[in-house]
Design a protein around this motif. Sequence first.
Motif, mmCIF file in Angstrom:
data_model
loop_
_atom_site.group_PDB
_atom_site.id
_atom_site.type_symbol
_atom_site.label_atom_id
_atom_site.label_comp_id
_atom_site.label_asym_id
_atom_site.label_seq_id
_atom_site.Cartn_x
_atom_site.Cartn_y
_atom_site.Cartn_z
ATOM 1 N N CYS A 42 -5.716 4.052 1.157
ATOM 2 C CA CYS A 42 -4.670 4.110 0.144
ATOM 3 C C CYS A 42 -3.335 3.665 0.751
ATOM 4 O O CYS A 42 -3.065 3.921 1.916
ATOM 5 C CB CYS A 42 -4.507 5.537 -0.365
ATOM 6 S SG CYS A 42 -5.962 6.180 -1.181
ATOM 7 N N ASP A 91 -4.216 11.497 -3.136
ATOM 8 C CA ASP A 91 -3.808 10.103 -2.955
ATOM 9 C C ASP A 91 -4.556 9.263 -3.988
ATOM 10 O O ASP A 91 -4.954 9.772 -5.032
ATOM 11 C CB ASP A 91 -4.050 9.649 -1.513
ATOM 12 C CG ASP A 91 -5.497 9.833 -1.064
ATOM 13 O OD1 ASP A 91 -6.384 10.002 -1.937
ATOM 14 O OD2 ASP A 91 -5.754 9.805 0.148
ATOM 15 N N ASP A 132 0.485 3.856 1.743
ATOM 16 C CA ASP A 132 1.296 5.019 2.130
ATOM 17 C C ASP A 132 2.234 5.423 0.997
ATOM 18 O O ASP A 132 2.667 4.593 0.204
ATOM 19 C CB ASP A 132 2.120 4.699 3.383
ATOM 20 C CG ASP A 132 1.247 4.565 4.622
ATOM 21 O OD1 ASP A 132 0.140 5.141 4.619
ATOM 22 O OD2 ASP A 132 1.674 3.890 5.571
ATOM 23 N N GLY A 133 2.549 6.699 0.955
ATOM 24 C CA GLY A 133 3.528 7.209 0.006
ATOM 25 C C GLY A 133 3.062 7.331 -1.426
ATOM 26 O O GLY A 133 3.888 7.456 -2.315
ATOM 27 N N GLN A 134 1.766 7.294 -1.675
ATOM 28 C CA GLN A 134 1.289 7.411 -3.045
ATOM 29 C C GLN A 134 0.608 8.750 -3.297
ATOM 30 O O GLN A 134 -0.342 8.839 -4.037
ATOM 31 C CB GLN A 134 0.340 6.268 -3.382
ATOM 32 C CG GLN A 134 1.028 4.943 -3.507
ATOM 33 C CD GLN A 134 0.194 3.943 -4.279
ATOM 34 O OE1 GLN A 134 -0.954 4.194 -4.592
ATOM 35 N NE2 GLN A 134 0.788 2.817 -4.578
ATOM 36 N N ARG A 135 1.117 9.785 -2.697
ATOM 37 C CA ARG A 135 0.550 11.112 -2.908
ATOM 38 C C ARG A 135 1.266 11.779 -4.081
ATOM 39 O O ARG A 135 2.457 11.606 -4.282
ATOM 40 C CB ARG A 135 0.676 11.930 -1.630
ATOM 41 C CG ARG A 135 -0.127 11.302 -0.480
ATOM 42 C CD ARG A 135 -0.037 12.064 0.818
ATOM 43 N NE ARG A 135 -0.693 13.349 0.807
ATOM 44 C CZ ARG A 135 -2.005 13.547 0.874
ATOM 45 N NH1 ARG A 135 -2.818 12.517 0.933
ATOM 46 N NH2 ARG A 135 -2.512 14.760 0.880
#
Length: 160
Positions: free
Chosen positions: A106, A68, A108-111
């Motif tokens: 962090c 992340d 969400d969805g930024q992996r």
Amino acid sequence: MGSLTFITTVGLIVCGVSGVAHAAKLDEVAPFPKPENGFIRQVIHVAPQPQEGNFQVEVLAGKTLTVDCNRQRLGGILEEKNLEGWGYPFYRLEKVIGPMSTMMACPDGQRKNEFVPVVGDGFMLRYNSKLPIVLYVPKDIEVRYRIWSASSKVEKAVQE
């Protein structure tokens, strides 16, 4: 006859230089040991450089992990060993710990998948185009590298 000797000598020198540029197979260099169970052997060949003392090789051993926004790293020590009877160095990364991470919140969805390097001692190596860099690492570790070079510009310190 003198010019023929010169041409032959130059031809031998050129052949010798081109032979150095071609990387020999590892088994032709020295009897480096086969990797132990759970390890793989990785080899780095570097090109000849003028003034090789101005260069270093940074070994970037690591894994591709899903990360992340936090900074990720693995830990370990790259130990230099000696090939008995030959005096050639080889390197072993015995144990890799982690991953370790900063603890920021962090969005969400930024992996994403990213190469996470092992950080520790022993990863900056002397540059030597005459010998391959032989590394033994755990089988789940990928080895990458980059070449560092010194600037030709040298500054002078100021006495204060």
